[in-house]
Design a protein around this motif. Structure first.
Motif, mmCIF file in Angstrom:
data_model
loop_
_atom_site.group_PDB
_atom_site.id
_atom_site.type_symbol
_atom_site.label_atom_id
_atom_site.label_comp_id
_atom_site.label_asym_id
_atom_site.label_seq_id
_atom_site.Cartn_x
_atom_site.Cartn_y
_atom_site.Cartn_z
ATOM 1 N N ALA A 100 0.835 -1.207 0.000
ATOM 2 C CA ALA A 100 0.000 0.000 0.000
ATOM 3 C C ALA A 100 0.867 1.253 0.000
ATOM 4 O O ALA A 100 0.558 2.226 -0.694
ATOM 5 N N LEU A 101 1.953 1.247 0.766
ATOM 6 C CA LEU A 101 2.844 2.405 0.804
ATOM 7 C C LEU A 101 3.580 2.559 -0.530
ATOM 8 O O LEU A 101 3.697 3.674 -1.049
ATOM 9 N N ASP A 102 4.039 1.458 -1.088
ATOM 10 C CA ASP A 102 4.659 1.478 -2.415
ATOM 11 C C ASP A 102 3.693 2.106 -3.421
ATOM 12 O O ASP A 102 4.070 2.980 -4.211
ATOM 13 N N ASP A 103 2.445 1.672 -3.376
ATOM 14 C CA ASP A 103 1.420 2.151 -4.310
ATOM 15 C C ASP A 103 1.201 3.664 -4.197
ATOM 16 O O ASP A 103 1.179 4.369 -5.203
ATOM 17 N N ILE A 104 1.051 4.172 -2.981
ATOM 18 C CA ILE A 104 0.783 5.616 -2.833
ATOM 19 C C ILE A 104 2.001 6.449 -3.223
ATOM 20 O O ILE A 104 1.862 7.519 -3.818
ATOM 21 N N LEU A 105 3.214 5.957 -2.944
ATOM 22 C CA LEU A 105 4.413 6.702 -3.335
ATOM 23 C C LEU A 105 4.568 6.731 -4.857
ATOM 24 O O LEU A 105 5.085 7.698 -5.414
ATOM 25 N N ARG A 106 4.095 5.716 -5.526
ATOM 26 C CA ARG A 106 4.113 5.706 -6.993
ATOM 27 C C ARG A 106 3.027 6.636 -7.555
ATOM 28 O O ARG A 106 3.288 7.429 -8.451
ATOM 29 N N LYS A 107 1.829 6.519 -7.006
ATOM 30 C CA LYS A 107 0.721 7.348 -7.498
ATOM 31 C C LYS A 107 0.974 8.830 -7.269
ATOM 32 O O LYS A 107 0.536 9.669 -8.046
ATOM 33 N N ARG A 108 1.683 9.163 -6.204
ATOM 34 C CA ARG A 108 1.918 10.565 -5.858
ATOM 35 C C ARG A 108 3.303 11.049 -6.286
ATOM 36 O O ARG A 108 3.784 12.067 -5.807
ATOM 37 N N PHE A 109 3.945 10.319 -7.204
ATOM 38 C CA PHE A 109 5.290 10.672 -7.644
ATOM 39 C C PHE A 109 5.408 12.123 -8.092
ATOM 40 O O PHE A 109 6.315 12.841 -7.692
ATOM 41 N N SER A 110 4.485 12.572 -8.918
ATOM 42 C CA SER A 110 4.532 13.941 -9.432
ATOM 43 C C SER A 110 4.417 14.951 -8.289
ATOM 44 O O SER A 110 5.162 15.933 -8.233
ATOM 45 N N ASP A 111 3.479 14.713 -7.363
ATOM 46 C CA ASP A 111 3.306 15.607 -6.210
ATOM 47 C C ASP A 111 4.557 15.616 -5.331
ATOM 48 O O ASP A 111 4.980 16.674 -4.849
ATOM 49 N N ILE A 112 5.142 14.438 -5.124
ATOM 50 C CA ILE A 112 6.341 14.343 -4.288
ATOM 51 C C ILE A 112 7.520 15.034 -4.960
ATOM 52 O O ILE A 112 8.300 15.726 -4.307
ATOM 53 N N SER A 113 7.647 14.887 -6.270
ATOM 54 C CA SER A 113 8.719 15.575 -7.002
ATOM 55 C C SER A 113 8.563 17.089 -6.903
ATOM 56 O O SER A 113 9.537 17.808 -6.672
ATOM 57 N N ASP A 114 7.336 17.564 -7.073
ATOM 58 C CA ASP A 114 7.077 19.006 -6.945
ATOM 59 C C ASP A 114 7.378 19.486 -5.530
ATOM 60 O O ASP A 114 7.961 20.558 -5.337
ATOM 61 N N PHE A 115 7.008 18.700 -4.538
ATOM 62 C CA PHE A 115 7.280 19.028 -3.138
ATOM 63 C C PHE A 115 8.789 19.124 -2.906
ATOM 64 O O PHE A 115 9.277 20.066 -2.281
ATOM 65 N N GLY A 116 9.532 18.159 -3.408
ATOM 66 C CA GLY A 116 10.980 18.170 -3.239
ATOM 67 C C GLY A 116 11.637 19.370 -3.886
ATOM 68 O O GLY A 116 12.625 19.903 -3.391
ATOM 69 N N GLU A 117 11.055 19.834 -4.964
ATOM 70 C CA GLU A 117 11.594 20.951 -5.731
ATOM 71 C C GLU A 117 11.232 22.315 -5.135
ATOM 72 O O GLU A 117 11.944 23.294 -5.324
ATOM 73 N N ASP A 118 10.142 22.388 -4.410
ATOM 74 C CA ASP A 118 9.616 23.657 -3.901
ATOM 75 C C ASP A 118 10.378 24.116 -2.662
ATOM 76 O O ASP A 118 10.287 23.508 -1.593
ATOM 77 N N ALA A 119 11.133 25.184 -2.798
ATOM 78 C CA ALA A 119 11.954 25.690 -1.701
ATOM 79 C C ALA A 119 11.146 26.184 -0.511
ATOM 80 O O ALA A 119 11.666 26.268 0.608
ATOM 81 N N ASP A 120 9.872 26.511 -0.718
ATOM 82 C CA ASP A 120 9.046 27.050 0.362
ATOM 83 C C ASP A 120 8.343 25.986 1.195
ATOM 84 O O ASP A 120 7.824 26.285 2.261
ATOM 85 N N GLU A 121 8.299 24.766 0.709
ATOM 86 C CA GLU A 121 7.581 23.688 1.408
ATOM 87 C C GLU A 121 8.541 22.848 2.230
ATOM 88 O O GLU A 121 9.638 22.521 1.788
ATOM 89 N N SER A 122 8.105 22.462 3.446
ATOM 90 C CA SER A 122 8.963 21.614 4.270
ATOM 91 C C SER A 122 8.237 20.353 4.737
ATOM 92 O O SER A 122 8.886 19.434 5.236
ATOM 93 N N PHE A 123 6.917 20.286 4.572
ATOM 94 C CA PHE A 123 6.144 19.159 5.098
ATOM 95 C C PHE A 123 5.065 18.737 4.115
ATOM 96 O O PHE A 123 4.397 19.580 3.517
ATOM 97 N N MET A 124 4.909 17.415 3.965
ATOM 98 C CA MET A 124 3.867 16.877 3.096
ATOM 99 C C MET A 124 3.195 15.715 3.823
ATOM 100 O O MET A 124 3.869 14.893 4.437
ATOM 101 N N LEU A 125 1.881 15.679 3.755
ATOM 102 C CA LEU A 125 1.107 14.607 4.379
ATOM 103 C C LEU A 125 0.584 13.675 3.299
ATOM 104 O O LEU A 125 -0.038 14.124 2.327
#
Length: 127
Positions: A100-125
Motif C-alpha cells: 500500500a505504501l509502495d502504491d501511494i508513493l508511486r501514485k503521488r510521484f509527481s506531487d512528491i517531485s514538486d514538493f521536493g523541488e519547492d523551496a518554500d515547502e517543508s512538510f507533506m502529508l
C-alpha cells in the motif's frame, strides 16, 4: 535505467530527483522497490541509523539531501519547528502494508517531485 522526469525546470538541465530516507518504522525494502522512481533512496538501516535518535536521523538527512519519510509524529513536529532542510513526508495510512505504501508513493510521484523541488515547502502529508 530510464529517467522519469517531472515538470521541466528552466534554470536546471535535467530532472529534479527526490532522495527518500525511510524511517525505522517503514519497510527496509521500500528503497529497492521504488528505485525506478526514487533512485538513491535509502532506509535508516542502510546507514546504521536504526537505533539512532530522531535528531541524528534529522541531521543525517539534512547533510545528505534526503527527504524523510515516516509515520512518526515527532518528525512532523520537528518539521514545523525547524523547517527544511530536511523536508518531511508524513505517512498517515494507519497500519498499512508495504504494498500500500509502495502504491501511494508511486501514485503521488509527481506531487512528491514538486514538493521536493519547492523551496518554500517543508512538510507533506500522505493519507
Amino acid at each position: 535505467m530510464p529517467v522519469v522526469c517531472c515538470r521541466p525546470r528552466a534554470e536546471v538541465t535535467g530532472c529534479y530527483r527526490v532522495k527518500l530516507l525511510f524511517d525505522q518504522n517503514l519497510s527496509r525494502y521500500l528503497p529497492s522497490r521504488l528505485e525506478d522512481l526514487y533512485p538513491e533512496s535509502a532506509h535508516v538501516g542502510d546507514h546504521e541509523l536504526s537505533r539512532a535518535s530522531d535528531a541524528d536521523v534529522w541531521a543525517f538527512a539534512k547533510s545528505q539531501g534526503f527527504v524523510i519519510v515516516s509515520k512518526d509524529d515527532d518528525f512532523r513536529q520537528r518539521s514545523f519547528l525547524e523547517g527544511a532542510p530536511p523536508k518531511v513526508i508524513c505517512v498517515q495510512l494507519g497500519n498499512c502494508s508495504t504494498n500500500a505504501l509502495d502504491d501511494i508513493l508511486r501514485k503521488r510521484f509527481s506531487d512528491i517531485s514538486d514538493f521536493g523541488e519547492d523551496a518554500d515547502e517543508s512538510f507533506m502529508l500522505l493519507s
